[in-house]
Motif scaffolding. Structure first.
Motif, PDB file in Angstrom:
ATOM      1  N   HIS A  86       0.817  -1.221   0.000  1.00  0.00           N
ATOM      2  CA  HIS A  86       0.000   0.000   0.000  1.00  0.00           C
ATOM      3  C   HIS A  86       0.849   1.270   0.000  1.00  0.00           C
ATOM      4  O   HIS A  86       0.378   2.345  -0.387  1.00  0.00           O
ATOM      5  CB  HIS A  86      -0.954   0.004   1.203  1.00  0.00           C
ATOM      6  CG  HIS A  86      -0.300   0.274   2.523  1.00  0.00           C
ATOM      7  ND1 HIS A  86      -0.604   1.352   3.309  1.00  0.00           N
ATOM      8  CD2 HIS A  86       0.667  -0.406   3.205  1.00  0.00           C
ATOM      9  CE1 HIS A  86       0.116   1.333   4.408  1.00  0.00           C
ATOM     10  NE2 HIS A  86       0.896   0.273   4.378  1.00  0.00           N
ATOM     11  N   ARG A  87       2.121   1.167   0.417  1.00  0.00           N
ATOM     12  CA  ARG A  87       3.008   2.329   0.452  1.00  0.00           C
ATOM     13  C   ARG A  87       3.795   2.504  -0.839  1.00  0.00           C
ATOM     14  O   ARG A  87       4.599   3.432  -0.956  1.00  0.00           O
ATOM     15  CB  ARG A  87       3.992   2.179   1.611  1.00  0.00           C
ATOM     16  CG  ARG A  87       3.348   2.031   2.983  1.00  0.00           C
ATOM     17  CD  ARG A  87       4.331   1.462   3.994  1.00  0.00           C
ATOM     18  NE  ARG A  87       4.737   0.101   3.637  1.00  0.00           N
ATOM     19  CZ  ARG A  87       5.672  -0.585   4.292  1.00  0.00           C
ATOM     20  NH1 ARG A  87       6.287  -0.048   5.323  1.00  0.00           N
ATOM     21  NH2 ARG A  87       5.975  -1.814   3.902  1.00  0.00           N
TER      22      ARG A  87
ATOM     23  N   HIS B 152       5.480   3.219  -4.429  1.00  0.00           N
ATOM     24  CA  HIS B 152       5.575   4.409  -5.266  1.00  0.00           C
ATOM     25  C   HIS B 152       4.558   4.364  -6.398  1.00  0.00           C
ATOM     26  O   HIS B 152       3.939   5.386  -6.730  1.00  0.00           O
ATOM     27  CB  HIS B 152       6.996   4.512  -5.839  1.00  0.00           C
ATOM     28  CG  HIS B 152       7.365   5.877  -6.322  1.00  0.00           C
ATOM     29  ND1 HIS B 152       7.087   6.329  -7.597  1.00  0.00           N
ATOM     30  CD2 HIS B 152       8.008   6.900  -5.712  1.00  0.00           C
ATOM     31  CE1 HIS B 152       7.541   7.555  -7.741  1.00  0.00           C
ATOM     32  NE2 HIS B 152       8.100   7.940  -6.608  1.00  0.00           N
TER      33      HIS B 152
ATOM     34  N   ASN C 298       1.707   3.234  -6.368  1.00  0.00           N
ATOM     35  CA  ASN C 298       0.380   3.523  -5.842  1.00  0.00           C
ATOM     36  C   ASN C 298       0.241   4.974  -5.405  1.00  0.00           C
ATOM     37  O   ASN C 298      -0.734   5.640  -5.754  1.00  0.00           O
ATOM     38  CB  ASN C 298       0.077   2.605  -4.653  1.00  0.00           C
ATOM     39  CG  ASN C 298      -1.258   2.920  -3.998  1.00  0.00           C
ATOM     40  OD1 ASN C 298      -2.247   3.182  -4.673  1.00  0.00           O
ATOM     41  ND2 ASN C 298      -1.293   2.886  -2.675  1.00  0.00           N
ATOM     42  N   ARG C 299       1.222   5.477  -4.664  1.00  0.00           N
ATOM     43  CA  ARG C 299       1.068   6.779  -4.024  1.00  0.00           C
ATOM     44  C   ARG C 299       1.650   7.958  -4.794  1.00  0.00           C
ATOM     45  O   ARG C 299       1.177   9.088  -4.632  1.00  0.00           O
ATOM     46  CB  ARG C 299       1.704   6.754  -2.623  1.00  0.00           C
ATOM     47  CG  ARG C 299       0.942   5.880  -1.628  1.00  0.00           C
ATOM     48  CD  ARG C 299       1.649   5.864  -0.282  1.00  0.00           C
ATOM     49  NE  ARG C 299       0.887   5.123   0.711  1.00  0.00           N
ATOM     50  CZ  ARG C 299       0.061   5.689   1.601  1.00  0.00           C
ATOM     51  NH1 ARG C 299      -0.108   6.984   1.608  1.00  0.00           N
ATOM     52  NH2 ARG C 299      -0.589   4.937   2.470  1.00  0.00           N
ATOM     53  N   TYR C 300       2.666   7.725  -5.612  1.00  0.00           N
ATOM     54  CA  TYR C 300       3.434   8.875  -6.102  1.00  0.00           C
ATOM     55  C   TYR C 300       3.687   8.876  -7.603  1.00  0.00           C
ATOM     56  O   TYR C 300       4.649   9.469  -8.067  1.00  0.00           O
ATOM     57  CB  TYR C 300       4.768   8.946  -5.339  1.00  0.00           C
ATOM     58  CG  TYR C 300       4.555   8.865  -3.853  1.00  0.00           C
ATOM     59  CD1 TYR C 300       3.836   9.854  -3.178  1.00  0.00           C
ATOM     60  CD2 TYR C 300       5.011   7.771  -3.128  1.00  0.00           C
ATOM     61  CE1 TYR C 300       3.596   9.758  -1.820  1.00  0.00           C
ATOM     62  CE2 TYR C 300       4.769   7.670  -1.767  1.00  0.00           C
ATOM     63  CZ  TYR C 300       4.055   8.673  -1.115  1.00  0.00           C
ATOM     64  OH  TYR C 300       3.816   8.565   0.222  1.00  0.00           O
TER      65      TYR C 300
ATOM     66  N   CYS D 249      -3.812  -2.975  -3.288  1.00  0.00           N
ATOM     67  CA  CYS D 249      -2.801  -2.468  -2.354  1.00  0.00           C
ATOM     68  C   CYS D 249      -2.922  -3.179  -1.005  1.00  0.00           C
ATOM     69  O   CYS D 249      -3.976  -3.129  -0.362  1.00  0.00           O
ATOM     70  CB  CYS D 249      -2.961  -0.963  -2.180  1.00  0.00           C
ATOM     71  SG  CYS D 249      -2.844  -0.069  -3.759  1.00  0.00           S
TER      72      CYS D 249
ATOM     73  N   TYR E 239       2.760   7.352   7.554  1.00  0.00           N
ATOM     74  CA  TYR E 239       2.210   8.268   6.565  1.00  0.00           C
ATOM     75  C   TYR E 239       1.324   9.331   7.187  1.00  0.00           C
ATOM     76  O   TYR E 239       0.842  10.217   6.507  1.00  0.00           O
ATOM     77  CB  TYR E 239       1.435   7.485   5.496  1.00  0.00           C
ATOM     78  CG  TYR E 239       2.382   6.817   4.548  1.00  0.00           C
ATOM     79  CD1 TYR E 239       2.970   7.526   3.516  1.00  0.00           C
ATOM     80  CD2 TYR E 239       2.750   5.508   4.725  1.00  0.00           C
ATOM     81  CE1 TYR E 239       3.876   6.933   2.669  1.00  0.00           C
ATOM     82  CE2 TYR E 239       3.651   4.911   3.887  1.00  0.00           C
ATOM     83  CZ  TYR E 239       4.209   5.622   2.860  1.00  0.00           C
ATOM     84  OH  TYR E 239       5.112   5.028   2.032  1.00  0.00           O
TER      85      TYR E 239
ATOM     86  N   ARG F 225       8.046  12.723  -1.203  1.00  0.00           N
ATOM     87  CA  ARG F 225       7.960  11.273  -1.195  1.00  0.00           C
ATOM     88  C   ARG F 225       8.874  10.629  -2.223  1.00  0.00           C
ATOM     89  O   ARG F 225       9.097   9.427  -2.173  1.00  0.00           O
ATOM     90  CB  ARG F 225       6.512  10.835  -1.487  1.00  0.00           C
ATOM     91  CG  ARG F 225       5.559  11.418  -0.496  1.00  0.00           C
ATOM     92  CD  ARG F 225       5.306  10.603   0.726  1.00  0.00           C
ATOM     93  NE  ARG F 225       6.358   9.889   1.336  1.00  0.00           N
ATOM     94  CZ  ARG F 225       7.246  10.382   2.183  1.00  0.00           C
ATOM     95  NH1 ARG F 225       7.313  11.604   2.460  1.00  0.00           N
ATOM     96  NH2 ARG F 225       8.127   9.626   2.752  1.00  0.00           N
TER      97      ARG F 225
END
Length: 405
Positions: A116-117, A119, A121-123, A138, A396, A404
């Motif tokens: 889930h953290r 890259h 997925n988030r960035y 995720c 987070y 990030r």
């Protein structure tokens, strides 16, 4: 008539002219280098050295869409280094990841399983959905540190249930927030994936840190994966570029998609040369980076801060609230030093150009603020420590600004 045309051309040429360099450019660059040495924001901020520039300007002058000698040589080296059949140079790690996923994913419906953290997925601005139309599944690691094969088994989508998008790719990231995935877990996940016809991709933007810390060859670290993205502009300090590695067939298709994405570049020789210089001269600097990061962690622990993710390589996440201090207070005090420090929230990143003095100055700020709070009557609350010695919090959830990338 001719004279009027020449006059018009001269006028247009005058309008086109531009000089980007300030009169104080050399001094400005020295100032910027000094600021980089005292910034904990990210390792992407490292600047090319004069020695790197000297090497880079001697590079070949070909066109990479056709044939660029230095770039081809770098790609050949990367393929050999990683034990893969082929490699492709691209502008960024985000493009490298997205090209890999788009190349693997052929016909929807499909899904990519990741931490889930991650890259991707988030960035990466929702790139997997935009470019590939893929669902991201995720997963939160049960151990709070890294995905294991048990996590994968629990969340993978197999079979023909039409209600769910089947898992076509399992994407890992190593390092992830500076932490290292144990190789035995990587191998177990890869074995499970391949037994079930699932491709594996690694976002190895900072895989260099794993190799430097563990002494494990890149070939061994990357053998379990069908494709790997590796960044030159983070821990290694090159100005631009990443490499995607895989089979020859995979890279042929990825190169086509790179053109579709707008990633075909021209005179990339100086970029490839900068990456080569970083591999040769900067990779050996990484163990010292890790040592500095551990010094930072040890200092924060001694002051009484919580460590939410420890210094396994180049990052440490911390929480100063147990000593009554906020991220905002630290950032304000850091900005007012005679030679300022630049910090964000809970993430501290050490890089090859971090000054050891910056570490000492940062710890002095936190120590001074903590002492002031203590003298004002602050009493630290009781803390609960997890089995690995870190504080079980979601890293987070932060105050302050964290980069990030």
């Amino acid at each position: 008539m001719a004279s009027s045309i020449e006059a018009a051309r001269a006028k247009v040429a005058e309008q086109v002219k531009v000089d980007l360099l300030a009169e104080t450019q050399d001094l400005d660059n020295e100032k910027a280098a000094a600021e980089i040495a005292r910034s904990f924001i990210s390792d992407t901020i490292t600047a090319p050295t004069k020695e790197m520039y000297v090497y880079a300007v001697r590079a070949s002058l070909g066109d990479d869409v056709y044939h660029e000698p230095c770039t081809k040589a770098l790609e050949a080296h990367m393929a050999k280094l990683t034990g893969k059949e082929a490699a492709m140079f691209v502008p960024s790690g985000t493009m490298s990841n997205q090209l890999a996923l788009r190349t693997h994913l052929k016909q929807p419906p499909y899904a990519v399983l990741c931490d889930h953290r991650a890259h991707i997925n988030r960035y990466e601005a929702g790139g997997t959905a935009f470019h590939s139309g893929a669902h991201l599944n995720c997963v939160i690691p049960a151990n709070g540190h890294h995905l294991t094969v048990d996590d994968v088994r629990e969340n993978v989508v197999l079979g023909s249930d039409i209600h769910s998008a089947p898992t076509e790719v399992i994407a890992l990231e190593n390092t992830l927030n500076g932490t290292i995935i144990p190789q035995e877990d990587v191998v177990a996940i890869s074995k499970f994936a391949h037994q079930n016809g699932i491709k594996t991709h690694l976002d190895g933007a900072r895989i260099w840190h794993v190799a430097a810390e563990t002494g494990t060859s890149l070939q061994e670290l990357l053998e379990p994966f069908d494709s790997v993205s590796m960044c030159f502009s983070k821990g290694l300090g090159a100005p631009i570029g990443s490499c995607l590695v895989g089979t020859k067939e995979f890279i042929v298709r990825a190169r086509w998609l790179r053109k579709l994405f707008g990633g075909g570049m021209r005179q990339t020789g100086f970029m490839a040369a900068s990456a080569a210089y970083a591999l040769t001269h900067h990779f050996p600097l990484l163990p010292a980076v890790h040592q500095l990061t551990r010094k930072l962690e040890d200092g924060l622990k001694e002051i009484g801060c919580d460590i939410t993710s420890g210094a396994e390589t180049c990052m440490v996440f911390y929480d100063p609230s147990p000593v009554g201090v906020t991220y905002a207070e630290i950032a304000e005090r850091a900005s007012k030093l005679p030679v300022p420090l630049k910090v964000g929230g809970s993430r501290l990143v050490v890089h090859i150009q971090t000054s050891p003095t910056a570490i000492e100055d940062f710890l002095a700020i936190v120590r001074e603020l903590a002492e002031q709070k203590r003298q004002a009557g602050f009493v630290a609350p009781e803390r609960k420590v997890s089995a690995n010695g870190n504080i079980p919090k979601d890293i987070y959830v932060r105050s302050g600004v964290d980069a990030r990338a």
